[in-house]
Design a protein around this motif. Structure first.
Motif, mmCIF file in Angstrom:
data_model
loop_
_atom_site.group_PDB
_atom_site.id
_atom_site.type_symbol
_atom_site.label_atom_id
_atom_site.label_comp_id
_atom_site.label_asym_id
_atom_site.label_seq_id
_atom_site.Cartn_x
_atom_site.Cartn_y
_atom_site.Cartn_z
ATOM 1 N N ASP A 522 0.882 -1.406 -0.102
ATOM 2 C CA ASP A 522 -0.028 0.065 -0.058
ATOM 3 C C ASP A 522 0.648 1.249 0.270
ATOM 4 O O ASP A 522 1.776 1.277 0.639
ATOM 5 C CB ASP A 522 -0.831 0.168 1.328
ATOM 6 N N PHE A 523 0.504 2.180 -0.896
ATOM 7 C CA PHE A 523 1.315 3.412 -0.794
ATOM 8 C C PHE A 523 0.264 4.533 -1.441
ATOM 9 O O PHE A 523 -0.741 4.225 -2.357
ATOM 10 C CB PHE A 523 2.300 3.392 -1.740
ATOM 11 N N TYR A 524 0.027 5.690 -0.835
ATOM 12 C CA TYR A 524 -0.716 6.687 -1.218
ATOM 13 C C TYR A 524 -0.139 8.009 -1.303
ATOM 14 O O TYR A 524 0.512 8.337 -0.343
ATOM 15 C CB TYR A 524 -2.235 6.830 -0.235
ATOM 16 N N ARG A 525 -0.169 8.920 -1.964
ATOM 17 C CA ARG A 525 0.484 10.086 -2.031
ATOM 18 C C ARG A 525 -0.361 10.976 -2.921
ATOM 19 O O ARG A 525 -0.725 10.798 -3.976
ATOM 20 C CB ARG A 525 1.897 10.376 -2.552
ATOM 21 N N LYS A 526 -0.847 12.388 -2.274
ATOM 22 C CA LYS A 526 -1.773 13.211 -2.745
ATOM 23 C C LYS A 526 -1.246 14.773 -2.754
ATOM 24 O O LYS A 526 -1.091 15.021 -1.375
ATOM 25 C CB LYS A 526 -3.315 13.000 -2.878
ATOM 26 N N ILE A 527 -0.767 15.349 -3.621
ATOM 27 C CA ILE A 527 -0.341 16.527 -3.601
ATOM 28 C C ILE A 527 -1.135 17.790 -4.325
ATOM 29 O O ILE A 527 -1.345 17.573 -5.499
ATOM 30 C CB ILE A 527 1.300 16.656 -3.949
ATOM 31 N N LYS A 528 -1.561 18.702 -3.840
ATOM 32 C CA LYS A 528 -2.221 19.666 -4.407
ATOM 33 C C LYS A 528 -1.729 21.159 -4.092
ATOM 34 O O LYS A 528 -1.350 21.498 -3.194
ATOM 35 C CB LYS A 528 -3.597 19.674 -3.975
ATOM 36 N N ASP A 529 -1.424 21.797 -5.064
ATOM 37 C CA ASP A 529 -0.918 23.228 -4.993
ATOM 38 C C ASP A 529 -1.854 24.179 -5.838
ATOM 39 O O ASP A 529 -2.352 23.965 -7.058
ATOM 40 C CB ASP A 529 0.451 23.340 -5.445
ATOM 41 N N VAL A 530 -1.887 25.531 -5.371
ATOM 42 C CA VAL A 530 -2.723 26.356 -5.826
ATOM 43 C C VAL A 530 -1.856 27.775 -6.134
ATOM 44 O O VAL A 530 -1.183 28.093 -5.031
ATOM 45 C CB VAL A 530 -3.983 26.785 -5.192
ATOM 46 N N LEU A 531 -1.793 28.321 -7.065
ATOM 47 C CA LEU A 531 -1.165 29.520 -7.259
ATOM 48 C C LEU A 531 -2.130 30.787 -7.858
ATOM 49 O O LEU A 531 -2.679 30.412 -8.935
ATOM 50 C CB LEU A 531 0.029 29.375 -8.119
ATOM 51 N N ARG A 532 -2.234 31.971 -7.475
ATOM 52 C CA ARG A 532 -2.779 33.078 -7.923
ATOM 53 C C ARG A 532 -1.780 34.174 -8.347
ATOM 54 O O ARG A 532 -1.073 34.601 -7.607
ATOM 55 C CB ARG A 532 -3.724 33.511 -6.791
ATOM 56 N N THR A 533 -2.126 34.688 -9.380
ATOM 57 C CA THR A 533 -1.393 35.749 -9.853
ATOM 58 C C THR A 533 -2.302 36.957 -10.507
ATOM 59 O O THR A 533 -3.286 36.666 -10.817
ATOM 60 C CB THR A 533 -0.333 35.514 -11.246
ATOM 61 N N HIS A 534 -1.732 38.144 -10.337
ATOM 62 C CA HIS A 534 -2.310 39.239 -10.901
ATOM 63 C C HIS A 534 -1.453 40.023 -11.776
ATOM 64 O O HIS A 534 -0.284 39.889 -11.666
ATOM 65 C CB HIS A 534 -2.676 40.297 -9.542
ATOM 66 N N ALA A 535 -1.792 40.497 -12.971
ATOM 67 C CA ALA A 535 -1.042 41.072 -13.899
ATOM 68 C C ALA A 535 -1.657 42.307 -14.298
ATOM 69 O O ALA A 535 -2.779 42.533 -14.641
ATOM 70 C CB ALA A 535 -0.996 40.147 -15.160
ATOM 71 N N PHE A 536 -1.030 43.591 -14.381
ATOM 72 C CA PHE A 536 -1.466 44.847 -14.791
ATOM 73 C C PHE A 536 -0.468 45.232 -16.200
ATOM 74 O O PHE A 536 0.730 44.870 -16.137
ATOM 75 C CB PHE A 536 -1.022 45.735 -13.861
ATOM 76 N N ILE A 537 -1.247 45.541 -17.268
ATOM 77 C CA ILE A 537 -0.758 45.474 -18.633
ATOM 78 C C ILE A 537 -0.913 46.998 -19.146
ATOM 79 O O ILE A 537 -2.040 47.474 -18.945
ATOM 80 C CB ILE A 537 -1.434 44.498 -19.738
#
Length: 844
Positions: A522-537
């Protein structure tokens, strides 16, 4: 009795009126001389007809009077009326006929200056023009409808009423602000492909001609004909632009970022070739509104530039069948759908067989077959589909709503079994890859100078693999999911017909999940990442077609919430026409990217689609950042075309796991950069219906991993020399193309046999990428013929053959220790063998 103050007031008023209507004691003067003096003194212009003032004489008004008082004096002394328009123009007409004529002035809506020679159509039958003061006059009729037009201005329609005859009309024309079309060199490589002033390549699939080996305008296959764009393994899921990896390219479909770009694990583009209206490809100098990429940008738009009529078409080839339909619901709305489905569920064509053999060579699926040679059985099912929906609605004159939806899916099921020494061994493999996306766009034209666009989008991607091994009673599940959503705001301001200014804001959120689950053990691995970005142009553009100058510069400022980090990305595109034939172009950009694809193990996902998306953590997985500059000379004259571009590009923050190493670096985790410079050349000649071109690319690409024992060595994606040639003939509805592609072999790493004990082998390598594969060479041909029946039904037949000479081209090589023979095994991967394809299409 009057009070003293009241008496003084009346006395003053009486003498003022006497003074107002008195005249000089001098001689009588011609009326024309009087108004001429008034014009000189007050800087005004009188409009009149000569018959009104002929032989008219009177005493001139006093010079110290105001303009209005002088006009009042003249009106009292004559049978004329004077209309003062803005203290600039004064119209003179008879009092007794003013109700029988209509007059007016035409001015520019920008600077309020009069427009000379404006065309005026009266009731669609009488035409006259304005004079140098913008003045016009005509006899009044029962019904007066005017159409007023002039080059560079929007035509105006007005209805003249009874009250309009009392005073002259004042008509202001708005300028017709149309962005000047960028100068493009038509038919680069093939009809339907052009190069824009900003350095991008533009593909119009509906105007596409033909290219060697292609019978449909596949966007990602077509772009590989552009110098500097390659795919080392013939896959549209592994497109390398100037040495970059596939994930470093930004692929957008109607504003939606696509994380899956290929069907059949990369041999077919997921974008329906019969749908797209415009495909823009930027190798460098992309606009500031494009982020999240350190290599190229591929922006696909299926929104037509002009209104199109209803259309219906269907087609089939040896891999898939598709249908396309467009229906105008009303004058202001339409719906457009497309769908494509593989036919491999029902029939195994020769094309399918070659594709399958190419994709699944040297994977765990074929490894199972190689290791089992007793009663081996296999059952495989493969299918894919894609579908799109567009709904566009015009709201009033200024607003438009557009909804775009897309769904893509590939599904593979392989069941394998073998009986060895009376024991049954079997594997059931399921691999699913899919991408969903949606985009809602609102566009408003505030006026002729200002436009706003807001779009909200979402893109969801999933890669899932299930493997069940019966004899080991083991289940392995691997999953990679991406959820990307955001909002874009873009404002466009046309300051003049040459100068424009754009600004905007973008919010982007990306969440990536990686799951691995194994039973027994048995082996279990769950990885979740979230990234938020703002850009002004911010971005400005100057485009002067007369002086042949195009200049666009801009910048985006990215703010990454998680890292509290600002990144500035300036961009520049400059083009100058030295003369009508020779053009100089300079492109430059700084860009960054927060997500990338890596390979943990070469056998992940059965070794077929082994890459998984991850998010940068700003440490062991850095934010990738690139800088690039290029200088281009473009010459076109007498149907000759010569394009030479020199470039330099450097990308920092790459990881070894993102580069697909299959040597000693496969299990090394370190970061570094790659640096590439080179030259891309294209020479082309058109002779009536015949077009031929020859391209050459020199590419010097090297890694730099400072923490590794060999800090510098050639890049895995380096093709030092690439040469392509094509000859294309198009006449009427018949097209044929023959071409060849030759390139030096990609780098590989050889084992150091002097340090390997063959009795108990352990792989020991030489310096990474110390040698190269054999030369790659391939000849392709394609042809199409189109005809139309008397009732308007159009038919199109296409035939293509890839690798006509059936050359066995090696596109990959690595080494492993065989568990069966306990020896070092050389594993080779080859390109497609001779692969035919036939297509047939019907359009209404």
């Amino acid at each position: 009795m009057l009070l003293p103050k009241q008496f003084h007031f009346l006395f003053f008023t009486f003498f003022l009126v006497l003074n107002l209507f008195s005249q000089d004691k001098g001689k009588l003067m011609p009326f024309k001389k009087i108004i001429h003096d008034i014009e000189q003194q007050h800087q005004v212009t009188f409009n009149y007809t000569e018959d009104l003032i002929t032989e008219l004489q009177l005493y001139p008004p006093k010079k110290e009077l105001s303009l209005d008082h002088k006009l009042q004096y003249l009106a009292n002394k004559t049978n004329l009326s004077f209309e003062n328009i803005g203290n600039q123009f004064i119209n003179i007409y008879k009092k007794d006929t003013d109700a029988q004529t209509i007059c007016g002035y035409v001015f520019s809506g920008i600077d309020k200056k009069p427009i000379e020679n404006a065309n005026i159509f009266l009731n669609n039958k009488t035409q006259f023009t304005t004079d140098s003061n913008g003045f016009f006059k005509f006899e009044k009729e029962d019904k007066n409808i005017l159409l007023i037009s002039h080059v560079g201005f929007i035509t105006k329609r007005i209805t003249v009423g009874k009250s309009d005859s009392k005073n002259c009309l004042q008509v202001f024309l708005d300028p017709e602000i149309t962005e000047l079309q960028e100068v493009k060199a038509n038919a680069i490589l093939a009809s339907g492909i052009s190069k824009s002033a900003d350095g991008s390549f533009e593909i119009k699939p509906k105007k596409f001609g033909i290219l060697p080996g292609l019978i449909e305008p596949d966007a990602l296959q077509t772009m590989q004909q552009i110098p500097g764009v390659n795919s080392l393994d013939e896959s549209v899921s592994s497109i390398n632009v100037r040495g970059g990896t596939h994930d470093q390219n930004l692929f957008l479909w109607n504003g939606i970022r696509m994380f899956q770009t290929g069907h059949f694990f990369g041999l077919i583009s997921v974008f329906n070739p019969n749908l797209a209206h415009t495909i823009s490809i930027y190798k460098n100098g992309s606009p500031a509104f494009f982020g999240e990429s350190v290599s190229s940008v591929v922006a696909i738009s299926s929104t037509p530039e002009t209104a199109e009529k209803n259309a219906l078409s269907a087609g089939i080839n040896m891999i898939n069948a598709d249908i396309y339909a467009k229906y105008n619901v009303s004058k202001k709305s339409y719906i457009e759908i497309s769908a494509r489905k593989s036919i491999t569920d029902y029939v195994e064509t020769p094309t399918y067989k070659e594709y399958f053999d190419k994709i699944f060579q040297n994977t765990t699926i074929t490894d199972f077959a190689k290791n089992q040679n007793i009663d081996y059985q296999s059952d495989r099912k493969f299918s894919f589909y894609d579908a799109t929906l567009k709904y566009a609605q015009q709201i009033g004159l200024k607003d438009q709503l557009v909804l775009d939806l897309i769904t893509i899916k590939d599904n593979l099921e392989v069941f394998q079994s073998a009986t060895i020494y009376g024991m049954n061994k079997s594997e059931n493999n399921v691999l699913r890859q899919q991408n969903y996306g949606g985009n809602l766009l609102w566009k408003r034209n505030w006026n002729r100078f200002n436009t706003t666009k807001i779009n909200v989008y979402n893109s969801s991607y999933e890669l899932l693999a299930n493997q069940i091994t019966t004899n080991a009673n083991q289940i392995v599940i691997q999953e990679n999911t991406v959820n990307n959503n955001g909002i874009n705001l873009e404002n466009n301001h046309s300051i003049t017909d040459k100068l424009s200014f754009n600004n905007g804001y973008q919010f982007n959120e990306i969440g990536i999940t990686n799951l691995e689950q194994v039973s027994n053990p048995d082996f279990y691995r769950k990885i979740k990442d979230v990234l938020r970005t703002h850009a002004f142009i911010v971005e400005g553009k100057y485009n002067d077609t007369l002086s042949r100058i195009y200049f666009r510069t801009g910048a985006r400022i990215n703010y990454i919430e998680k890292f509290k980090k600002y990144i500035l990305e300036p961009r520049i595109q400059f083009s100058y026409g030295i003369n009508k034939s020779l053009n100089l172009e300079v492109l430059g950009e700084l860009k960054s990217q927060n997500s990338q694809q890596i390979i943990d193990l070469q056998k992940d996902y059965f070794g077929i689609e082994k890459r998984r998306w991850i998010i940068s953590n700003n440490s062991t997985i850095p934010i990738q950042r690139s800088k690039q500059i290029s200088l281009n000379l473009f010459y076109k004259k007498n149907d000759w075309l010569l394009d030479i571009e020199n470039f330099y590009k450097k990308v920092n923050g790459i990881t070894t796991s993102s580069q697909g190493f299959q040597n000693q670096l496969e299990f090394v985790r370190t970061t570094g950069n790659y640096e590439v410079w080179g030259t891309e050349m294209l020479i082309q000649k058109k002779m009536n219906q015949f077009l031929t071109w020859l391209s050459y690319t020199y590419n010097h690409n090297s890694y730099h991993f400072s923490d590794y024992e060999y800090p510098r060595f050639p890049n895995n994606f380096q093709l030092m020399h690439t040469v392509s040639w094509a000859g294309i003939y198009e006449k009427n509805n018949f097209k044929i193309a023959l071409g060849t592609k030759w390139s030096s072999g990609r780098p590989k790493t050889s084992p150091d046999l002097s340090q390997i004990d063959l009795s108990d082998p352990v792989l020991v390598y030489n310096k990474p990428n110390n040698t190269n594969l054999h030369i790659f060479s391939q000849v392709n041909i394609s042809s199409t013929y189109k005809w139309e029946t008397a009732n308007g039904i159009q038919y199109k037949l296409g035939i293509s053959i890839l690798n006509i000479l059936n050359r066995k081209n090696e596109i990959g090589e690595y080494y492993r220790v065989s568990t069966l023979s306990n020896s070092i095994e050389e594993v080779e991967t080859f390109s497609l063998q001779r692969t035919p394809n036939v297509s047939f299409r019907v359009s209404l």
